[in-house]
Design a protein around this motif. Structure first.
Motif, PDB file in Angstrom:
ATOM      1  N   TYR A 122     -47.407  37.102   3.547  1.00  0.00           N
ATOM      2  CA  TYR A 122     -48.883  37.154   3.485  1.00  0.00           C
ATOM      3  C   TYR A 122     -49.516  37.405   4.915  1.00  0.00           C
ATOM      4  N   VAL A 123     -50.417  38.412   4.963  1.00  0.00           N
ATOM      5  CA  VAL A 123     -50.996  38.813   6.230  1.00  0.00           C
ATOM      6  C   VAL A 123     -52.623  38.625   6.169  1.00  0.00           C
ATOM      7  N   ALA A 124     -53.242  38.799   7.021  1.00  0.00           N
ATOM      8  CA  ALA A 124     -54.633  38.535   7.276  1.00  0.00           C
ATOM      9  C   ALA A 124     -55.261  39.322   8.381  1.00  0.00           C
ATOM     10  N   VAL A 125     -56.580  40.063   8.260  1.00  0.00           N
ATOM     11  CA  VAL A 125     -57.205  40.330   9.189  1.00  0.00           C
ATOM     12  C   VAL A 125     -58.262  39.411   9.344  1.00  0.00           C
ATOM     13  N   VAL A 126     -58.559  38.880  10.620  1.00  0.00           N
ATOM     14  CA  VAL A 126     -59.597  37.896  10.998  1.00  0.00           C
ATOM     15  C   VAL A 126     -60.771  38.433  11.998  1.00  0.00           C
ATOM     16  N   SER A 127     -61.875  37.790  11.826  1.00  0.00           N
ATOM     17  CA  SER A 127     -62.963  38.176  12.635  1.00  0.00           C
ATOM     18  C   SER A 127     -62.872  37.729  13.942  1.00  0.00           C
ATOM     19  N   GLU A 128     -63.612  38.250  15.053  1.00  0.00           N
ATOM     20  CA  GLU A 128     -63.748  37.665  16.304  1.00  0.00           C
ATOM     21  C   GLU A 128     -63.932  35.851  16.360  1.00  0.00           C
ATOM     22  N   SER A 129     -65.135  35.702  15.615  1.00  0.00           N
ATOM     23  CA  SER A 129     -65.411  34.433  15.516  1.00  0.00           C
ATOM     24  C   SER A 129     -64.404  33.428  14.918  1.00  0.00           C
ATOM     25  N   PHE A 130     -63.486  33.808  14.124  1.00  0.00           N
ATOM     26  CA  PHE A 130     -62.169  33.077  13.733  1.00  0.00           C
ATOM     27  C   PHE A 130     -61.245  32.780  14.873  1.00  0.00           C
ATOM     28  N   VAL A 131     -61.312  33.774  15.519  1.00  0.00           N
ATOM     29  CA  VAL A 131     -60.227  33.512  16.733  1.00  0.00           C
ATOM     30  C   VAL A 131     -60.909  32.622  17.679  1.00  0.00           C
ATOM     31  N   LYS A 132     -62.057  32.937  17.987  1.00  0.00           N
ATOM     32  CA  LYS A 132     -62.858  32.037  18.857  1.00  0.00           C
ATOM     33  C   LYS A 132     -62.840  30.327  18.664  1.00  0.00           C
ATOM     34  N   LYS A 133     -62.865  30.347  17.079  1.00  0.00           N
ATOM     35  CA  LYS A 133     -62.837  28.953  16.527  1.00  0.00           C
ATOM     36  C   LYS A 133     -61.382  28.382  16.645  1.00  0.00           C
ATOM     37  N   PHE A 134     -60.563  29.062  16.332  1.00  0.00           N
ATOM     38  CA  PHE A 134     -58.974  28.433  16.118  1.00  0.00           C
ATOM     39  C   PHE A 134     -58.250  28.730  17.276  1.00  0.00           C
ATOM     40  N   TRP A 135     -58.345  29.918  17.969  1.00  0.00           N
ATOM     41  CA  TRP A 135     -57.396  30.158  19.356  1.00  0.00           C
ATOM     42  C   TRP A 135     -58.272  30.627  20.380  1.00  0.00           C
ATOM     43  N   PRO A 136     -59.167  29.907  20.862  1.00  0.00           N
ATOM     44  CA  PRO A 136     -59.946  30.453  21.956  1.00  0.00           C
ATOM     45  C   PRO A 136     -59.005  30.684  23.188  1.00  0.00           C
ATOM     46  N   ASN A 137     -59.288  31.870  23.694  1.00  0.00           N
ATOM     47  CA  ASN A 137     -58.778  32.319  24.995  1.00  0.00           C
ATOM     48  C   ASN A 137     -56.977  32.400  24.826  1.00  0.00           C
ATOM     49  N   GLN A 138     -56.708  32.827  23.521  1.00  0.00           N
ATOM     50  CA  GLN A 138     -55.214  33.050  23.346  1.00  0.00           C
ATOM     51  C   GLN A 138     -55.187  34.494  22.273  1.00  0.00           C
ATOM     52  N   ASN A 139     -53.877  35.013  22.469  1.00  0.00           N
ATOM     53  CA  ASN A 139     -53.642  36.458  21.774  1.00  0.00           C
ATOM     54  C   ASN A 139     -53.457  35.761  20.185  1.00  0.00           C
ATOM     55  N   PRO A 140     -54.083  36.278  19.282  1.00  0.00           N
ATOM     56  CA  PRO A 140     -54.177  35.707  17.611  1.00  0.00           C
ATOM     57  C   PRO A 140     -53.164  36.234  16.932  1.00  0.00           C
ATOM     58  N   LEU A 141     -52.694  37.525  17.584  1.00  0.00           N
ATOM     59  CA  LEU A 141     -51.696  38.263  16.759  1.00  0.00           C
ATOM     60  C   LEU A 141     -50.385  37.685  16.646  1.00  0.00           C
ATOM     61  N   GLY A 142     -50.117  37.563  15.221  1.00  0.00           N
ATOM     62  CA  GLY A 142     -48.972  36.492  15.022  1.00  0.00           C
ATOM     63  C   GLY A 142     -48.806  35.281  14.793  1.00  0.00           C
ATOM     64  N   LYS A 143     -50.153  34.802  14.935  1.00  0.00           N
ATOM     65  CA  LYS A 143     -50.539  33.289  14.707  1.00  0.00           C
ATOM     66  C   LYS A 143     -50.719  33.183  13.182  1.00  0.00           C
ATOM     67  N   ASN A 144     -50.117  31.807  12.877  1.00  0.00           N
ATOM     68  CA  ASN A 144     -50.151  31.466  11.438  1.00  0.00           C
ATOM     69  C   ASN A 144     -51.384  30.373  10.978  1.00  0.00           C
ATOM     70  N   PHE A 145     -51.830  30.566   9.708  1.00  0.00           N
ATOM     71  CA  PHE A 145     -52.740  29.787   9.409  1.00  0.00           C
ATOM     72  C   PHE A 145     -52.713  29.273   7.859  1.00  0.00           C
ATOM     73  N   LYS A 146     -52.917  28.291   7.161  1.00  0.00           N
ATOM     74  CA  LYS A 146     -52.859  27.889   5.713  1.00  0.00           C
ATOM     75  C   LYS A 146     -54.326  28.100   5.261  1.00  0.00           C
ATOM     76  N   PHE A 147     -54.414  29.170   4.344  1.00  0.00           N
ATOM     77  CA  PHE A 147     -55.729  29.594   3.610  1.00  0.00           C
ATOM     78  C   PHE A 147     -55.354  29.885   2.261  1.00  0.00           C
ATOM     79  N   LEU A 148     -56.300  29.196   1.239  1.00  0.00           N
ATOM     80  CA  LEU A 148     -56.078  29.602   0.097  1.00  0.00           C
ATOM     81  C   LEU A 148     -54.691  29.127  -0.304  1.00  0.00           C
TER      82      LEU A 148
END
Length: 863
Positions: free
Chosen positions: A616-642
């Motif tokens: 399962y993959v997802a494209v996320v918004s910039e605000s999503f990245v700032k909230k959960f992975w600030p100052n990090q490269n989000p590509l390849g990061k995993n999260f639980k959703f739905l």
């Protein structure tokens, strides 16, 4: 005799003075000639009846005289008459129209039995989202089983279905309900019956249709109950028809079906898409129900923990379901109407005072000829009441004319279809307002006209403009300036807020994008593979149309979405490092970001390879990245959703998904192919977006042919340009601002004319004084400066309290100002300057005319 003397007070005072002594003598003589209990009683009854009839006749005669006199006066002074009627009509019309809307929204009962006992129950966390949310089926079952504050509880959710009948297929709004929901509203079907609890458990395919659908699709056929109709391709039996005035949960709802058993047994407590309704038990208040439901919510949080997230429950009356902004704007409308009325009344008082002063000699002559104060006051009161009645009648006509525009201020969440009307309560309000205006602003001029009834008044000449009369006129000027400042500043602030919202970048390019809906029916399209095939076939043919640059599907267009917020749990960080939060869920087809003009900042778009065979993959918004992975490269990061682990493959720009006034929550875009079979239709893309250079008239028929060639039973609906979707978000606010601005313009013009007329009359009253000053050597410039200085003082006296009141009003409606400072210096300065100039010009123009008059002519001026 004492009783008879009291009854004589029923006559006009002038009649009492002339005939009272004679009537008492006649009564005494008649009483002496009667003896015995019964004859005396009959004598008294006959005397009372005769006296009451005679008193009524005397009043009628005087009224007829006053009416004839008033009409003659109006005929001789058409400018005064028309001005007074127009001024009164504007004040009463504005307030009648505003009261119609306020009554319709806040006061009038909803068309349900004991509507005040019907409440909504929604989840309210009071946390980061700061809003209420719908409930999950599992939570609803717990609430219904546990709560004791309600005699009944039901639930529903809104969607739409394909209706197949005569002609082309069409998409209609549906409410899927529990069997207990419709009885809670206390209505009965016009024909047929409601659903039963047994049918809810077995999942019977039954439908209740609206009165409008019964008329339009079935020609009011009395035999339609018991017949079958096709909804989403499934045969469904019609069991009932709702009354013509029933519209729930929205004005467009056309059919009601039972919630399928598999949905009602959904155990996912984060899947909040139901709306719960309850009917309070007799004697239970909303506050008590709130208290009980929050205790229940606390127990459920302990039983089903969700980290730091607390569900909470908000219980509120169905009548109260409007946004704070809708409420504030209606209050602002009411305040503006009151300001218009205040200015209109001040103008009317000014007109009547000026009229009374110009008639002072006439009244003094009539007094010298024997007319008493009561008779003169009565005549003046009749004139002012007649003006108010004519103005009130025209005001009601103006309110009727304004209602179509003002009806757009009614919040869409109100579950009633009819538009506001001027019913008997509104008419009574208008009549009461007319009477108060006529009496309240007729008493003072009438009383002042009759206050000096000696012959010295005949020698006053032009010196009657000072003292108390001058102070009264000054107070009227101050009141008009103050009300104008309040209205101009309030409407100016709201106008600036609207312009700011219209300039907000939504994060996507709305120009040249057509949107429409092809909501796929279930269970025909329960299979993900079937849906994907439909999407790809439609998109392939649409993209081949010359002039189309891109096309894609999404679940719910930005700017028009509600709900859809789900918990996010990052999988590659300690749970304590990130507080639980939420994000919006959107399923899209490949090419959506290009079609919407949303820039891909990092990584890649959803592709055709992202199917159920892949992670399962997802494209996320910039605000999503700032909230959960600030100052990090989000590509390849995993999260639980739905309830599924997802991997970030791309980052896109933020969009204003809930309108320009709210900074949207983070966005999660998922592949339309990674939806499980038979999952809720909320997860299926249904809105088609097409970017092209073609006109709507060319593109829509082509799209309709493509869709119906691929599925002949599939209708298209909700056809709109994306720019119109964006514009609709601020359309209601734009109407409200236009209405408030119109009120401000009317008030300003009324005040301008009123102040000019008042100051012109004041200057004319001082014409002899001006002539004396000029004869004694005063320069014309000095006289102009003296009077203009007085106008400036009056302007300042009105502007200062007006600014204070306007600032308080701005603070009260700060949530409407979209970040505009309620003490915005430019708005305040412009309004104050405009009102100041208006007042000073009102002094300058009549003064310039007065100083040009020859002093000898001024000496001979009479009042």
């Amino acid at each position: 005799m004492r009783f008879h003397s009291l009854l004589l007070r029923l006559y006009p005072k002038s009649f009492q003075n002339e005939y009272g002594h004679e009537m008492r003598s006649v009564f005494k003589a008649g009483r002496r000639e009667v003896s015995g209990v019964l004859p005396v009683l009959l004598f008294y009854l006959e005397s009372i009846a005769e006296l009451v009839q005679s008193a009524a006749s005397a009043h009628r005669d005087i009224l007829q005289q006053d009416l004839r006199s008033s009409f003659r006066l109006f005929y001789r002074s058409p400018a005064f008459t028309i001005t007074a009627i127009v001024v009164t009509a504007l004040g009463i019309g504005a307030n009648t129209a505003a009261f119609s809307i306020v009554d319709f929204v806040f006061i009038r009962q909803l068309p349900y039995a004991d509507a005040d006992h019907i409440v909504k129950l929604m989840q309210g966390t009071g946390g980061a989202m700061g809003a209420t949310n719908q409930t999950a089926p599992a939570l609803y079952r717990d609430w219904k089983a546990t709560a004791s504050s309600f005699s009944a509880m039901g639930a529903y959710y809104g969607s739409s279905v394909n209706l197949l009948g005569k002609g082309d297929p069409q998409r209609v709004d549906r409410a899927a309900v529990t069997a207990s929901l419709l009885p809670i509203l206390g209505v009965q079907p016009a024909r047929g019956r409601f659903f039963s609890e047994t049918e809810e458990r077995t999942g019977a395919r039954e439908v209740i249709i609206s009165y409008g659908l019964w008329q339009s699709q079935f020609g009011s056929d009395e035999e339609v109950v018991g017949r079958s109709m096709l909804l989403d391709g499934n045969p469904t039996v019609v069991v009932g028809i709702m009354p013509p005035d029933f519209h729930f949960p929205s004005r467009e709802t056309a059919v009601w079906t039972l919630i399928p058993p598999e949905e009602s047994n959904d155990a996912d407590r984060t899947n909040t898409y139901w709306v719960a309704l309850g009917r309070l038990r007799t004697g239970t208040t909303v506050e008590q129900a709130n208290a009980e439901m929050n205790v229940i919510a606390g127990h459920l949080d302990e039983q089903y923990p969700k980290g730091d997230v607390k569900s909470g429950v908000v219980v509120f009356r169905l009548r109260d379901e409007f946004s704070t902004q809708s409420r504030l704007l209606l209050f602002a409308l009411s305040g503006a109407a009151v300001c218009v009325l205040l200015i209109a009344c001040a103008n009317l008082a000014n007109l009547l005072l000026a009229r009374a002063l110009t008639r002072q000699r006439e009244l003094l002559v009539r007094s010298a000829l024997g007319a008493g104060r009561e008779r003169l006051v009565r005549q003046s009161m009749t004139e002012s009441l007649l003006l108010a009645i004519f103005g009130g009648a025209f005001g009601i006509a103006l309110a009727y004319a304004a209602l179509p525009l003002l009806s757009r201020l009614v919040p869409n969440s109100l579950p009633i279809a009819q538009s506001p009307t001027i019913d008997f309560r509104v008419v009574l309000f208008a009549i009461a307002l007319t009477a108060l205006t006529g009496i309240g602003f007729g008493v003072l001029p009438a009383w002042r006209s009759a206050s000096k009834l000696d012959l010295s008044g005949l020698r006053e000449g032009a010196r009657s403009g000072g003292g108390r009369r001058e102070r009264a006129r000054s107070i009227l000027v101050v009141v008009e300036v103050m009300a104008s400042v309040v209205l101009l500043i309030s409407s100016g602030l709201l106008m600036r807020a609207l312009l700011k919202l219209q300039d907000v970048d939504p994060g996507f390019k709305a120009e040249s994008v057509l949107t429409l809906r092809t909501a796929l029916p279930l269970p025909k399209y329960d299979s993900t593979a079937l849906r994907v095939r439909f999407y790809r076939d439609v998109l392939t043919e649409i993209r081949a149309i010359p002039g189309v640059s891109s096309a894609a599907y999404i679940t719910g267009l930005p700017m028009s979405m509600t709900g859809g917020i789900w918990p996010v749990v990052p999988q590659d960080q300690p749970s304590a490092s990130v507080r639980p939060s939420g994000a919006s869920s959107r399923y899209v087809t490949p090419g959506f970001f290009a079609a919407f003009g949303i820039p891909v900042k990092l990584g890649r778009d959803i592709s055709d390879d992202d199917d159920m065979s892949k992670p399962y993959v997802a494209v996320v918004s910039e605000s999503f990245v700032k909230k959960f992975w600030p100052n990090q490269n989000p590509l390849g990061k995993n999260f639980k959703f739905l309830n599924v682990n997802r991997t970030v493959i791309g980052v896109v720009g933020d969009i204003r998904v809930r309108g320009p006034e709210r900074t949207s929550e983070p966005q999660v875009y998922q592949s339309d192919q990674q939806v499980r079979n038979a999952q809720s239709s909320f997860f299926y893309p249904k809105d088609l977006v097409i970017r092209s250079t073609l006109s709507t008239a060319t593109l829509v028929p082509a799209v309709r042919r493509i869709v119906q060639r691929i599925d002949p039973q599939q209708p298209i609906s909700n056809v709109k340009m994306l720019s119109d979707v964006v514009g609709d978000v601020t359309a209601a606010r734009a109407v409200q601002v236009r209405v408030l601005s119109a009120f401000a313009a009317i008030a300003f013009l009324l005040a301008a004319f009123g102040i000019h007329g008042l100051l012109a009359f004041s200057v004319s009253q001082r014409q002899r004084e001006i002539g004396v000053r000029l004869a004694l050597g005063a320069q014309r410039g000095e006289i102009v400066r003296m009077i203009v200085r007085r106008g400036a003082v009056l302007a300042l006296a009105g502007v200062i309290p007006g600014i204070v009141i306007a600032y308080a009003a701005g603070r009260a409606m700060q949530s409407l100002l979209a970040g505009i400072n309620p003490a915005d210096a430019r708005t305040f300065a412009a309004a104050a300057l405009l009102c100041g100039v208006m007042t000073i010009l009102g002094s300058v123009v009549p003064t310039m005319r007065a100083v040009r008059v020859d002093p000898a002519t001024a000496f001979r001026a009479e009042v």
